[in-house]
Design an enzyme around this catalytic site. Structure first.
Site, short mmCIF file in Angstrom:
data_model
loop_
_atom_site.label_atom_id
_atom_site.label_comp_id
_atom_site.label_asym_id
_atom_site.label_seq_id
_atom_site.Cartn_x
_atom_site.Cartn_y
_atom_site.Cartn_z
N TYR A 95 -6.21 42.00 -21.27
CA TYR A 95 -4.98 41.37 -20.76
C TYR A 95 -4.09 42.40 -20.08
O TYR A 95 -3.51 42.16 -19.03
CB TYR A 95 -4.23 40.66 -21.89
CG TYR A 95 -3.10 39.82 -21.34
CD1 TYR A 95 -3.32 38.50 -20.95
CD2 TYR A 95 -1.82 40.36 -21.19
CE1 TYR A 95 -2.29 37.74 -20.42
CE2 TYR A 95 -0.79 39.60 -20.65
CZ TYR A 95 -1.03 38.29 -20.26
OH TYR A 95 -0.03 37.54 -19.73
N PHE A 147 3.21 33.19 10.68
CA PHE A 147 2.06 32.70 9.94
C PHE A 147 2.58 31.60 9.02
O PHE A 147 3.68 31.71 8.47
CB PHE A 147 1.34 33.80 9.14
CG PHE A 147 0.07 33.26 8.55
CD1 PHE A 147 -1.07 33.15 9.33
CD2 PHE A 147 0.03 32.79 7.25
CE1 PHE A 147 -2.23 32.59 8.82
CE2 PHE A 147 -1.13 32.22 6.73
CZ PHE A 147 -2.27 32.13 7.51
N THR A 148 1.78 30.54 8.86
CA THR A 148 2.25 29.34 8.16
C THR A 148 2.90 29.65 6.81
O THR A 148 4.05 29.28 6.58
CB THR A 148 1.07 28.37 7.97
OG1 THR A 148 -0.01 29.10 7.37
CG2 THR A 148 0.61 27.78 9.28
N ASP A 238 2.74 42.22 7.40
CA ASP A 238 1.72 41.30 6.90
C ASP A 238 0.40 41.93 7.34
O ASP A 238 -0.02 41.79 8.48
CB ASP A 238 1.90 39.89 7.49
CG ASP A 238 0.83 38.92 6.98
OD1 ASP A 238 -0.19 39.39 6.43
OD2 ASP A 238 1.02 37.70 7.14
N LYS A 281 -9.22 38.13 3.49
CA LYS A 281 -9.65 38.42 4.86
C LYS A 281 -10.26 39.82 4.91
O LYS A 281 -11.37 40.01 4.42
CB LYS A 281 -8.48 38.26 5.82
CG LYS A 281 -8.14 36.82 6.17
CD LYS A 281 -7.32 36.11 5.16
CE LYS A 281 -6.74 34.82 5.68
NZ LYS A 281 -5.46 34.50 5.10
N ARG A 405 -4.56 24.49 15.42
CA ARG A 405 -3.46 25.45 15.37
C ARG A 405 -2.54 25.12 16.54
O ARG A 405 -2.53 25.78 17.56
CB ARG A 405 -3.96 26.90 15.46
CG ARG A 405 -4.74 27.36 14.25
CD ARG A 405 -3.90 27.94 13.12
NE ARG A 405 -3.50 26.99 12.11
CZ ARG A 405 -3.31 27.29 10.82
NH1 ARG A 405 -3.54 28.51 10.37
NH2 ARG A 405 -2.88 26.41 9.97
N PHE A 472 -0.39 20.37 7.90
CA PHE A 472 -1.72 20.40 8.51
C PHE A 472 -2.84 20.32 7.48
O PHE A 472 -3.93 19.85 7.78
CB PHE A 472 -1.90 21.67 9.36
CG PHE A 472 -1.66 22.96 8.62
CD1 PHE A 472 -0.39 23.46 8.45
CD2 PHE A 472 -2.72 23.65 8.05
CE1 PHE A 472 -0.17 24.63 7.75
CE2 PHE A 472 -2.52 24.82 7.35
CZ PHE A 472 -1.23 25.32 7.19
#
Ligand SMILES: *Cc1c(COP(=O)(O)O)cnc(C)c1O
Length: 487
Positions: A95, A147-148, A238, A281, A405, A472
């Site tokens: 943990y 970015f969303t 980001d 990614k 998009r 979306f």
């Protein structure tokens, strides 16, 4: 002026007139077999017509069994290496204080160079924490496009999202090699308008997804840093698709041709104060993310907050094995040949489409090819969701799944409730890392080219259901005037 000369010299490379395949630095020893259902879908157009109608013409609502080639996203869909799978067996599921956390910490410090790490289960969890900690209601956050999830967290924390990307980023036909650049004049304008104290940080995305997978240049980033220093505004990255951005700098920016991707990644990070990352990614894992920074106060606050939303600060919502796979993926992602082959595969798909005259965003992006629905289906107005219609039509044509998009992804303005009408109306075909080969690219290109030949017969959609945020994902549609695209 020197910039213009540089760009001209790079033009040929950007346009890729003589396309060269770069084979990837791996061999395949395990494969995922497609199911009987998937092969039925691949062979049977009626089944695909039925499936997309049931899914409300939204490719997000298709089941994976109904998809033949899946270019919905490159997020968490890549193939892990034997080395990463071996790491999964070494998960220390304690943990507190898992060994794998310390391996991840070492990887982040070693590759990105930030001092402090807070692991999270995904990128958006890191964005949530960062936005909550830095933003006060009424603030403005400048971004190079959006970015969303990043924008939604900025807005939930009470900020106004402000676009300070260069105009070329919104022009799908511009061959500008660095469409991810920040327009410093727009940023200066914002600082003048709202005042430095209402700008908690500059938010900059690497290899900007919404612009078509487009990089910023090091030159632009260093000037941005200077401007932000003058006004004491932190720069928050980001860095979800950082290695692809670094690779484009290596290929396109004078002075970087002999630097390794790894060195360029380090240099980019050195111009920023902190980062949020989706490990799904670049970092070649199916789940994982993190926030990292150099400021101890921010780190301590983030560490205190992660235990509320994610889990203890030494696992942040991840299993030990997930952290190990991400740590190993971080070392693999910065290898030059890996990035070169990855981007090359995407560029190959783009190249096939460009040669056939299909309108796509240029230059070809690092992680995806973006079809330009405005030029593909010029007879469908934006109110009838041309990108949504095109992504559904591509699925019916071929079993290939892409993603809208455009106006659907853009959502509604939180103040007026009106639909935001972005200049770019795109269908994204994101290529998962290390999962597909050249034949897949050729199959997808052929399907799109067939569709392009009968484009005049395409019709638009009307929206029959939407959610308040990130609509979306779950919105449903109906074709206007019967069938989507005749045979
Ligand atoms: C995917 C992504 C995110 C969000 O990460 P998740 O892991 O999906 O939560 C944020 N920014 C960019 C640029 C992304 O591509």
């Amino acid at each position: 002026m020197t910039q213009c000369v540089k760009f001209e010299a790079m033009d040929k490379d950007v346009k890729q007139e003589d396309f060269q395949i770069i084979p990837p630095p791996y061999r395949i020893k395990v494969v995922e077999l497609l199911s009987k259902e998937q092969m039925d879908i691949a062979n049977n157009r009626e089944r695909r017509e039925e499936a997309i109608a049931k899914a409300g013409y939204n490719t997000f609502l298709l089941k994976e069994d109904q998809v033949y080639i899946d270019f919905l996203t490159d997020s968490g869909t890549g193939a892990m290496s034997d080395n990463q799978w071996a790491g999964m067996m070494l998960g220390d599921e304690a943990y507190a204080g898992s060994k794998n956390f310390y391996n991840l910490d070492k990887a982040v410090r070693g590759v990105y160079g930030y001092r402090y790490l807070v692991p999270t289960h995904q990128g958006r969890a890191a964005e949530h924490i960062m936005s909550e900690l830095l933003i006060r209601p009424g603030d403005s956050v400048p971004n190079n496009m959006y970015f969303t999830t990043r924008r939604v967290h900025q807005e939930l924390a009470g900020a106004t999202w402000v676009d300070v990307s260069i105009d070329e980023a919104h022009d799908p036909e511009s061959w500008h090699p660095f469409k991810g650049n920040v327009d410093l004049k727009k940023l200066q304008g914002l600082i003048k308008d709202v005042g430095r104290e209402r700008i908690p940080y500059m938010s900059i995305e690497s290899n900007v997804n919404m612009a078509g997978g487009q990089p910023f240049s090091m030159d632009n980033l260093s000037s941005l840093r200077q401007l932000c220093d003058e006004h004491k505004i932190p720069v928050m990255l980001d860095g979800t698709r950082l290695v692809e951005n670094a690779y484009f700098i290596q290929r396109r920016e004078a002075g970087y041709e002999n630097k390794m991707v790894r060195q360029i990644v380090r240099e980019i990070c050195s111009y920023t104060d902190g980062i949020t990352v989706s490990g799904k990614k670049d970092a070649l894992v199916n789940i994982g993310g993190f926030l990292a920074c150099n400021d101890k106060k921010l780190f301590l606050e983030a560490k205190a907050m992660v235990v509320v939303y994610e889990g203890l600060h030494t696992y942040g919502g991840l299993a030990g094995r997930d952290m190990e796979a991400m740590a190993r993926g971080i070392y693999e992602m910065v290898q030059d040949r890996h990035v070169a082959a990855r981007v090359n595969q995407v560029e190959y798909l783009g190249h096939l489409l460009l040669q056939a005259g299909v309108p796509i965003v240029v230059p070809v992006g690092g992680h995806a090819v973006f079809l330009d629905a405005k030029r593909f289906l010029p007879h469908i107005p934006q109110e009838h969701y041309p990108s949504q219609a095109l992504s559904a039509a591509l699925y019916v044509e071929s079993g290939v799944r892409g993603m809208e998009r455009g106006v659907v992804s853009s959502g509604r303005d939180p103040v007026t409730g009106l639909e935001r009408k972005p200049k770019l109306e795109l269908v994204r075909l994101a290529v998962p890392r290390r999962a597909y080969g050249c034949a897949d690219m050729e199959f997808v290109a052929q399907a799109i080219i067939r569709l392009y030949k009968k484009r005049k017969r395409g019709c638009g959609l009307k929206m029959v259901y939407e959610t308040e945020r990130l609509r979306f994902f779950q919105a449903r549609f109906k074709p206007i005037g019967g069938s989507l695209m005749e045979r």
